[in-house]
Design a protein around this motif. Structure first.
Motif, PDB file in Angstrom:
ATOM      1  N   CYS A 143       0.871  -1.199   0.000  1.00  0.00           N
ATOM      2  CA  CYS A 143       0.000   0.000   0.000  1.00  0.00           C
ATOM      3  C   CYS A 143       0.894   1.230   0.000  1.00  0.00           C
ATOM      4  N   ILE A 202     -10.386  -0.929  -0.664  1.00  0.00           N
ATOM      5  CA  ILE A 202     -10.477   0.515  -0.406  1.00  0.00           C
ATOM      6  C   ILE A 202      -9.091   1.033  -0.059  1.00  0.00           C
ATOM      7  N   LEU A 220     -10.037   7.108  -1.973  1.00  0.00           N
ATOM      8  CA  LEU A 220     -10.421   8.335  -1.260  1.00  0.00           C
ATOM      9  C   LEU A 220      -9.226   9.289  -1.250  1.00  0.00           C
ATOM     10  N   CYS A 246      -0.746   6.214   2.454  1.00  0.00           N
ATOM     11  CA  CYS A 246      -2.151   5.779   2.399  1.00  0.00           C
ATOM     12  C   CYS A 246      -2.375   4.572   3.296  1.00  0.00           C
ATOM     13  N   ARG A 247      -3.623   4.267   3.476  1.00  0.00           N
ATOM     14  CA  ARG A 247      -4.036   3.096   4.215  1.00  0.00           C
ATOM     15  C   ARG A 247      -4.965   2.292   3.329  1.00  0.00           C
ATOM     16  N   CYS A 248      -4.706   0.993   3.303  1.00  0.00           N
ATOM     17  CA  CYS A 248      -5.449   0.166   2.364  1.00  0.00           C
ATOM     18  C   CYS A 248      -6.247  -0.917   3.094  1.00  0.00           C
ATOM     19  N   ASP A 249      -7.416  -1.185   2.554  1.00  0.00           N
ATOM     20  CA  ASP A 249      -8.269  -2.272   3.037  1.00  0.00           C
ATOM     21  C   ASP A 249      -8.425  -3.240   1.875  1.00  0.00           C
ATOM     22  N   TYR A 259      -7.257   4.423   1.421  1.00  0.00           N
ATOM     23  CA  TYR A 259      -7.507   5.690   2.100  1.00  0.00           C
ATOM     24  C   TYR A 259      -6.296   6.612   1.960  1.00  0.00           C
ATOM     25  N   CYS A 260      -6.376   7.542   1.062  1.00  0.00           N
ATOM     26  CA  CYS A 260      -5.312   8.542   0.901  1.00  0.00           C
ATOM     27  C   CYS A 260      -5.831   9.943   1.204  1.00  0.00           C
ATOM     28  N   ASN A 261      -6.892  10.053   1.944  1.00  0.00           N
ATOM     29  CA  ASN A 261      -7.542  11.328   2.233  1.00  0.00           C
ATOM     30  C   ASN A 261      -6.823  12.070   3.353  1.00  0.00           C
ATOM     31  N   THR A 283      -8.074  -1.825  -6.932  1.00  0.00           N
ATOM     32  CA  THR A 283      -8.773  -0.924  -6.010  1.00  0.00           C
ATOM     33  C   THR A 283     -10.132  -0.539  -6.601  1.00  0.00           C
ATOM     34  N   ARG A 312      -4.061  13.805   3.549  1.00  0.00           N
ATOM     35  CA  ARG A 312      -2.633  13.520   3.723  1.00  0.00           C
ATOM     36  C   ARG A 312      -1.770  14.673   3.213  1.00  0.00           C
TER      37      ARG A 312
END
Length: 632
Positions: free
Chosen positions: A25, A37, A60, A29-32, A39-41, A56, A43
């Motif tokens: 990832c 998903i 975000l 970012c944080r990835c699920d 999550y790069c919001n 993906t 930052r």
């Protein structure tokens, strides 16, 4: 050997563990991985991180400082499985191009976008939700037919931009369109025409004044939000299927029972479930305006300057006898006028107390003729709601000397009591109205009648009196109306009778004077009378005691014989006849004819005959008297 196999197994498990995913990832970012998903919001990114997994589905990127760049487009284009992309609150100035074709959700709120090109949606045939709120988009910044390719778009929100009208060419698939907080002042029919599947239309917080011609074409719409605009009336041609109509915070003053080219009504909205008319300028509701609304309707009517007069009786009774729910309660409907009721709730008011105050009923009498009167009335001076119409009621007054001015125009006097009969015609505001078929020289009462009044309720304060002219002369005035002087008609007849009598008397006296003058002139030609002694000695008539009177004095004549008697054939005349023959009271006529002398002698000797008449046996004498032109 078994130990080696165990180590190898552990290494394989570690290789495929979540720790490995975490390392793939991109930072920060944080990835699920399970839900795909990333999550790069928030930052503080200036560009999209490299290495975002290609599988993906949700990315975000909101709350960063991303700007439009080639790397941004290429990175996003590589995510072929991407379905939802959130890039709101960045620094984008234009709509990104080459976005993945599998996108169904795209949020570009709170950027700096000014332009949407014609190829912006070229690959976005699966896009269903698009949010472009809080940008700098104008009508010029949207390319013609920019939305043509977005044929699956259902939710579109372009609120808080600089649009002055709805964009043209919106996709037919739209079910929700939000254009609130723009500068839209009109909605064209062409912009709404294709939106047959639209369910929600939000045009709140704009500058719309009433031009919403395309609303009637939206057969499927359920919610229309026009709150916080500049509407002065209910919009025209609202769709019949609407269930939620939000019209709060406008400039609406009256609710009408019927629509026209200037305002709409609520008559066709029999499916309405919510009606918000709060925070307007509402003063009254026309009778019948809410008759077709469902009884289960939820209504907002608070924060309006209601005028608690007779025009509000309908609303009070409607709220009382229907099951409609006032979300803000009836206690929030408060009177603003008249001042004596200011702050009083409509619920606390009795219907009998809601009375209309007196308006201005000044009638301008323009032209007064023998059989017609032209009047003009300015309804704007009446201070009545626009839906109140006016009529002219007029009729001959019962007494010639009656006048309204002397009675102080009190409420105790009804105009109907002063009229023989009345006629009612429409009275357009500010236009000349002709009252016809009137009688000359007759006093008439002319009254202004409002649409909520019965003719028998009209007071004389709403009337004027005028007398039609006697003669066929037209009197026109621009400042003061011409009114025939209040001179009673009987004086005209008295003066005329006296004048006629004097004229007749003068004619009679003149005739008498002429007759007497004629007699005097005739007597001047006769000789003076002499006393006839013979008449005095005549005996009385036998058996009657009546004296026989000598009539010869009555035949004192002058025989004028025309000289030219050649046309007569009587033998009593000859060519040698004298011009004139005269006689005196001696009883003998001197003539060349001897028969006349002999006749006089015989008449003296025969006393029984009446004296003074010539015997008829003497035809010559009779002929002479006739043809000679005897004048007495």
């Amino acid at each position: 050997m078994e130990m080696d196999y165990l180590v190898i197994s552990l290494l394989v498990v570690v290789a495929w563990s979540p720790i490995t995913l975490t390392q793939s990832c991109p930072y920060p970012c944080r990835c699920d991985q399970r839900r795909k998903i990333v999550y790069c919001n928030e930052r503080n990114l200036r560009q999209v991180p490299y290495g975002i997994p290609v599988d993906t589905k949700v990315l975000l990127l909101q709350g960063n400082s991303l700007e439009h760049s080639p790397s941004l487009e290429s990175t996003l284009a590589s995510l072929s499985r991407l379905e939802r992309l959130d890039m709101h609150d960045n620094k984008l100035t234009s709509f990104p191009s080459n976005l993945p074709s599998n996108l169904v959700y795209l949020s570009l709120r709170m950027n700096r976008i000014k332009f949407v090109g014609k190829k912006a949606f070229k690959n976005l045939r699966n896009l269903k939700e698009l949010y472009l709120d809080s940008n700098n988009i104008t009508n010029v910044g949207i390319a013609t037919n920019a939305f043509v390719s977005a044929d699956s778009l259902e939710d579109l929100s372009i609120s808080a931009n600089n649009l002055t009208s709805l964009p043209e060419g919106l996709p037919r698939s739209l079910k929700s369109a939000r254009f609130n907080h723009n500068k839209i002042n009109a909605v064209s029919a062409t912009s709404l025409e294709p939106l047959h599947e639209l369910l929600v239309l939000d045009l709140s917080y704009n500058h719309i004044t009433g031009d919403l011609k395309g609303l009637s074409q939206m057969r499927s719409v359920r919610t229309i939000d026009l709150s916080h605009n500049k509407l002065e009336n209910i919009p025209i041609n609202l769709p019949a299927n609407v269930t939620d109509l939000l019209l709060s915070s406008n400039n609406i003053q009256y609710i009408y029972s019927a629509s026209n080219e200037d305002h709409g009504d609520l008559q066709e909205l029999n499916r309405l479930a919510k009606l918000d008319l709060s925070s307007n300028h509402l003063r009254s509701v026309q009778i019948g305006a809410f008759n077709t609304l469902p009884s289960s309707l939820s209504m907002e009517l608070h924060n309006n300057p209601w005028s608690c007069d007779c025009n509000l009786v309908y609303l009070k009774r409607w709220l009382t006898y229907t099951g409609s729910i006032l979300t803000s309660s009836e206690g929030s409907i408060q009177c603003a006028t008249p001042s004596v009721f200011s702050g009083v709730t409509l619920n606390a008011m009795d219907a009998e107390a809601l009375r209309c105050r007196k308006s201005s009923y000044d009638i301008d009498l323009k032209i007064v003729n023998p059989t017609s009167v032209v009047i003009n009335y300015d309804a704007s001076s009446a201070n009545e709601p626009p839906y109140v119409t006016f009529s002219a009621m007029y009729g001959a007054m019962l007494c010639e000397d009656c006048t309204f001015e002397g009675n102080g125009k009190s409420d105790d006097y009804k105009a109907r009591m002063w009229m023989e009969d009345y006629t009612i015609i429409s009275l357009p505001s500010g236009q000349d109205t002709k009252l016809s078929n009137l009688k000359p020289d007759t006093k008439y009462a002319i009254c202004v009648v409002t649409s909520y009044q019965h003719p028998d309720q009209i007071g004389i304060e709403q009337c004027e009196n005028v007398r039609t002219t006697l003669y066929a002369t037209t009197t026109t005035t621009t400042e003061q109306p011409h009114v025939q002087p209040e001179m009673p008609a009987r004086w005209v007849w008295i003066v005329g009778g006296i004048g006629g009598g004097v004229l007749v008397a003068m004619i009679v006296l003149l005739a008498i004077w002429l007759r007497r003058r004629r007699r005097r002139s005739l007597q001047s030609y006769l000789p003076p009378r002499k006393t006839n002694t013979l008449a005095k000695n005549l005996p009385y008539s036998a058996g009657r005691g009546i004296p026989i009177v000598d009539a010869t004095p009555e035949f004192d004549v002058t025989l004028m014989v025309r000289k030219d008697l050649s046309h007569h054939s009587d033998s009593c005349y000859s060519d040698s006849h004298d011009e004139s023959l005269s006689t005196t009271h001696t009883g003998t006529i001197t003539s060349k004819n001897s028969h006349l002398s002999r006749h006089n002698n015989e008449s003296e000797n025969h006393s029984p005959q009446v004296s003074g008449y010539l015997p008829h046996e003497n035809t010559c004498s009779s002929k002479l008297n006739t043809d000679s032109g005897l004048f007495v």
